[in-house]
Design a protein around this motif. Structure first.
Motif, PDB file in Angstrom:
ATOM      1  N   ASP A  72       0.806  -1.213   0.000  1.00  0.00           N
ATOM      2  CA  ASP A  72       0.000   0.000   0.000  1.00  0.00           C
ATOM      3  C   ASP A  72       0.848   1.274   0.000  1.00  0.00           C
ATOM      4  O   ASP A  72       0.337   2.372   0.089  1.00  0.00           O
ATOM      5  CB  ASP A  72      -0.953   0.012   1.192  1.00  0.00           C
ATOM      6  CG  ASP A  72      -0.216  -0.087   2.525  1.00  0.00           C
ATOM      7  OD1 ASP A  72       0.976  -0.462   2.537  1.00  0.00           O
ATOM      8  OD2 ASP A  72      -0.837   0.207   3.556  1.00  0.00           O
ATOM      9  N   ALA A  73       2.163   1.134  -0.124  1.00  0.00           N
ATOM     10  CA  ALA A  73       3.062   2.294  -0.093  1.00  0.00           C
ATOM     11  C   ALA A  73       3.202   2.904  -1.481  1.00  0.00           C
ATOM     12  O   ALA A  73       3.173   2.205  -2.485  1.00  0.00           O
ATOM     13  CB  ALA A  73       4.435   1.885   0.421  1.00  0.00           C
ATOM     14  N   GLU A  74       3.373   4.205  -1.484  1.00  0.00           N
ATOM     15  CA  GLU A  74       3.721   4.882  -2.726  1.00  0.00           C
ATOM     16  C   GLU A  74       5.230   5.007  -2.754  1.00  0.00           C
ATOM     17  O   GLU A  74       5.875   5.142  -1.726  1.00  0.00           O
ATOM     18  CB  GLU A  74       3.070   6.259  -2.783  1.00  0.00           C
ATOM     19  CG  GLU A  74       1.550   6.174  -2.864  1.00  0.00           C
ATOM     20  CD  GLU A  74       0.919   7.547  -2.999  1.00  0.00           C
ATOM     21  OE1 GLU A  74       1.605   8.479  -3.439  1.00  0.00           O
ATOM     22  OE2 GLU A  74      -0.260   7.660  -2.647  1.00  0.00           O
ATOM     23  N   GLU A  75       5.817   4.976  -3.955  1.00  0.00           N
ATOM     24  CA  GLU A  75       7.283   4.958  -4.056  1.00  0.00           C
ATOM     25  C   GLU A  75       7.949   6.136  -3.358  1.00  0.00           C
ATOM     26  O   GLU A  75       9.031   6.009  -2.823  1.00  0.00           O
ATOM     27  CB  GLU A  75       7.700   4.915  -5.523  1.00  0.00           C
ATOM     28  CG  GLU A  75       7.440   3.561  -6.142  1.00  0.00           C
ATOM     29  CD  GLU A  75       7.975   3.474  -7.537  1.00  0.00           C
ATOM     30  OE1 GLU A  75       8.969   4.156  -7.843  1.00  0.00           O
ATOM     31  OE2 GLU A  75       7.388   2.736  -8.342  1.00  0.00           O
ATOM     32  N   ASP A  76       7.318   7.295  -3.360  1.00  0.00           N
ATOM     33  CA  ASP A  76       7.954   8.475  -2.768  1.00  0.00           C
ATOM     34  C   ASP A  76       7.574   8.677  -1.302  1.00  0.00           C
ATOM     35  O   ASP A  76       7.927   9.669  -0.704  1.00  0.00           O
ATOM     36  CB  ASP A  76       7.634   9.730  -3.583  1.00  0.00           C
ATOM     37  CG  ASP A  76       6.137  10.004  -3.681  1.00  0.00           C
ATOM     38  OD1 ASP A  76       5.345   9.149  -3.236  1.00  0.00           O
ATOM     39  OD2 ASP A  76       5.765  11.061  -4.207  1.00  0.00           O
ATOM     40  N   ASP A  77       6.882   7.737  -0.693  1.00  0.00           N
ATOM     41  CA  ASP A  77       6.446   7.866   0.688  1.00  0.00           C
ATOM     42  C   ASP A  77       7.473   7.231   1.614  1.00  0.00           C
ATOM     43  O   ASP A  77       7.440   6.037   1.868  1.00  0.00           O
ATOM     44  CB  ASP A  77       5.082   7.201   0.860  1.00  0.00           C
ATOM     45  CG  ASP A  77       4.469   7.486   2.225  1.00  0.00           C
ATOM     46  OD1 ASP A  77       3.344   7.055   2.449  1.00  0.00           O
ATOM     47  OD2 ASP A  77       5.131   8.135   3.066  1.00  0.00           O
ATOM     48  N   GLU A  78       8.388   8.047   2.130  1.00  0.00           N
ATOM     49  CA  GLU A  78       9.461   7.531   2.979  1.00  0.00           C
ATOM     50  C   GLU A  78       8.997   7.237   4.394  1.00  0.00           C
ATOM     51  O   GLU A  78       9.683   6.557   5.134  1.00  0.00           O
ATOM     52  CB  GLU A  78      10.630   8.514   2.994  1.00  0.00           C
ATOM     53  CG  GLU A  78      11.312   8.617   1.645  1.00  0.00           C
ATOM     54  CD  GLU A  78      12.527   9.515   1.672  1.00  0.00           C
ATOM     55  OE1 GLU A  78      13.134   9.664   2.745  1.00  0.00           O
ATOM     56  OE2 GLU A  78      12.859  10.064   0.618  1.00  0.00           O
ATOM     57  N   VAL A  79       7.822   7.729   4.771  1.00  0.00           N
ATOM     58  CA  VAL A  79       7.328   7.506   6.124  1.00  0.00           C
ATOM     59  C   VAL A  79       7.092   6.017   6.367  1.00  0.00           C
ATOM     60  O   VAL A  79       7.310   5.512   7.455  1.00  0.00           O
ATOM     61  CB  VAL A  79       6.013   8.298   6.342  1.00  0.00           C
ATOM     62  CG1 VAL A  79       5.411   7.990   7.700  1.00  0.00           C
ATOM     63  CG2 VAL A  79       6.286   9.788   6.199  1.00  0.00           C
ATOM     64  N   LEU A  80       6.677   5.300   5.342  1.00  0.00           N
ATOM     65  CA  LEU A  80       6.401   3.877   5.489  1.00  0.00           C
ATOM     66  C   LEU A  80       7.675   3.044   5.561  1.00  0.00           C
ATOM     67  O   LEU A  80       7.642   1.911   5.988  1.00  0.00           O
ATOM     68  CB  LEU A  80       5.516   3.384   4.341  1.00  0.00           C
ATOM     69  CG  LEU A  80       4.128   4.013   4.286  1.00  0.00           C
ATOM     70  CD1 LEU A  80       3.392   3.562   3.042  1.00  0.00           C
ATOM     71  CD2 LEU A  80       3.338   3.691   5.541  1.00  0.00           C
ATOM     72  N   GLY A  81       8.794   3.595   5.126  1.00  0.00           N
ATOM     73  CA  GLY A  81      10.093   2.960   5.269  1.00  0.00           C
ATOM     74  C   GLY A  81      10.265   1.662   4.516  1.00  0.00           C
ATOM     75  O   GLY A  81       9.926   0.602   5.017  1.00  0.00           O
ATOM     76  N   GLU A  82      10.806   1.765   3.330  1.00  0.00           N
ATOM     77  CA  GLU A  82      11.094   0.542   2.568  1.00  0.00           C
ATOM     78  C   GLU A  82      12.284  -0.169   3.192  1.00  0.00           C
ATOM     79  O   GLU A  82      13.079   0.418   3.902  1.00  0.00           O
ATOM     80  CB  GLU A  82      11.371   0.858   1.098  1.00  0.00           C
ATOM     81  CG  GLU A  82      12.698   1.527   0.826  1.00  0.00           C
ATOM     82  CD  GLU A  82      12.672   3.032   0.898  1.00  0.00           C
ATOM     83  OE1 GLU A  82      13.753   3.631   0.754  1.00  0.00           O
ATOM     84  OE2 GLU A  82      11.617   3.618   1.109  1.00  0.00           O
ATOM     85  N   ARG A  83      12.365  -1.448   2.915  1.00  0.00           N
ATOM     86  CA  ARG A  83      13.511  -2.251   3.347  1.00  0.00           C
ATOM     87  C   ARG A  83      14.474  -2.345   2.177  1.00  0.00           C
ATOM     88  O   ARG A  83      14.060  -2.580   1.052  1.00  0.00           O
ATOM     89  CB  ARG A  83      13.039  -3.634   3.769  1.00  0.00           C
ATOM     90  CG  ARG A  83      12.176  -3.602   5.006  1.00  0.00           C
ATOM     91  CD  ARG A  83      11.447  -4.902   5.260  1.00  0.00           C
ATOM     92  NE  ARG A  83      12.326  -6.055   5.288  1.00  0.00           N
ATOM     93  CZ  ARG A  83      11.880  -7.304   5.242  1.00  0.00           C
ATOM     94  NH1 ARG A  83      10.594  -7.562   5.153  1.00  0.00           N
ATOM     95  NH2 ARG A  83      12.739  -8.316   5.272  1.00  0.00           N
ATOM     96  N   LEU A  84      15.758  -2.172   2.456  1.00  0.00           N
ATOM     97  CA  LEU A  84      16.778  -2.235   1.419  1.00  0.00           C
ATOM     98  C   LEU A  84      17.551  -3.546   1.528  1.00  0.00           C
ATOM     99  O   LEU A  84      17.932  -3.965   2.619  1.00  0.00           O
ATOM    100  CB  LEU A  84      17.729  -1.048   1.549  1.00  0.00           C
ATOM    101  CG  LEU A  84      17.067   0.323   1.475  1.00  0.00           C
ATOM    102  CD1 LEU A  84      18.084   1.417   1.735  1.00  0.00           C
ATOM    103  CD2 LEU A  84      16.393   0.528   0.142  1.00  0.00           C
ATOM    104  N   LEU A  85      17.771  -4.180   0.373  1.00  0.00           N
ATOM    105  CA  LEU A  85      18.452  -5.466   0.309  1.00  0.00           C
ATOM    106  C   LEU A  85      19.597  -5.399  -0.678  1.00  0.00           C
ATOM    107  O   LEU A  85      19.544  -4.639  -1.649  1.00  0.00           O
ATOM    108  CB  LEU A  85      17.478  -6.550  -0.156  1.00  0.00           C
ATOM    109  CG  LEU A  85      16.205  -6.706   0.656  1.00  0.00           C
ATOM    110  CD1 LEU A  85      15.187  -7.507  -0.117  1.00  0.00           C
ATOM    111  CD2 LEU A  85      16.521  -7.387   1.976  1.00  0.00           C
TER     112      LEU A  85
END
Length: 105
Positions: free
Chosen positions: A20-33
């Motif tokens: 449900d995250a938008e690509e530019d929404d940093e508040v949701l915090g993507e995980r980096l691999l």
């Protein structure tokens, strides 16, 4: 368990975005691999320098396992270059990639 990278540079980088995250929404915090070729002959995914259980004897195997296990998985970089939609990545065996590194070294 501790693993050793055959090459200190990652082969690929990916993000896991919440569905449900938008690509530019940093508040949701993507995980980096990051995907590394390890000396035990597999391509292994790492998150924050910690080895995951997600790996493969081939590049495509490691990518497919990550896609099937992590919802929102998105490959963003391969070989230091951005990944474009529809791009094709050649498959390679980790053992062959290790051998190539040894021949170059």
């Amino acid at each position: 368990m501790s693993y050793n990278h055959a090459d200190p540079e990652p082969i690929a980088e990916a993000e896991i975005l919440r569905p449900d995250a938008e690509e530019d929404d940093e508040v949701l915090g993507e995980r980096l691999l990051q995907l590394f070729l390890d000396t035990d002959g597999v391509f292994r995914w790492y998150e924050e320098d910690e080895a995951s259980e997600v790996s493969g004897a081939t590049l495509h195997g490691a990518l497919q396992q990550a896609e099937s296990l992590w919802d929102g998985f998105q490959l963003v970089e391969y070989g230091g270059e951005p990944v474009t939609p529809g791009g094709i990545l050649d498959d390679v065996y980790a053992a062959d990639a290790l051998e190539d590194l040894e021949d170059d070294g």
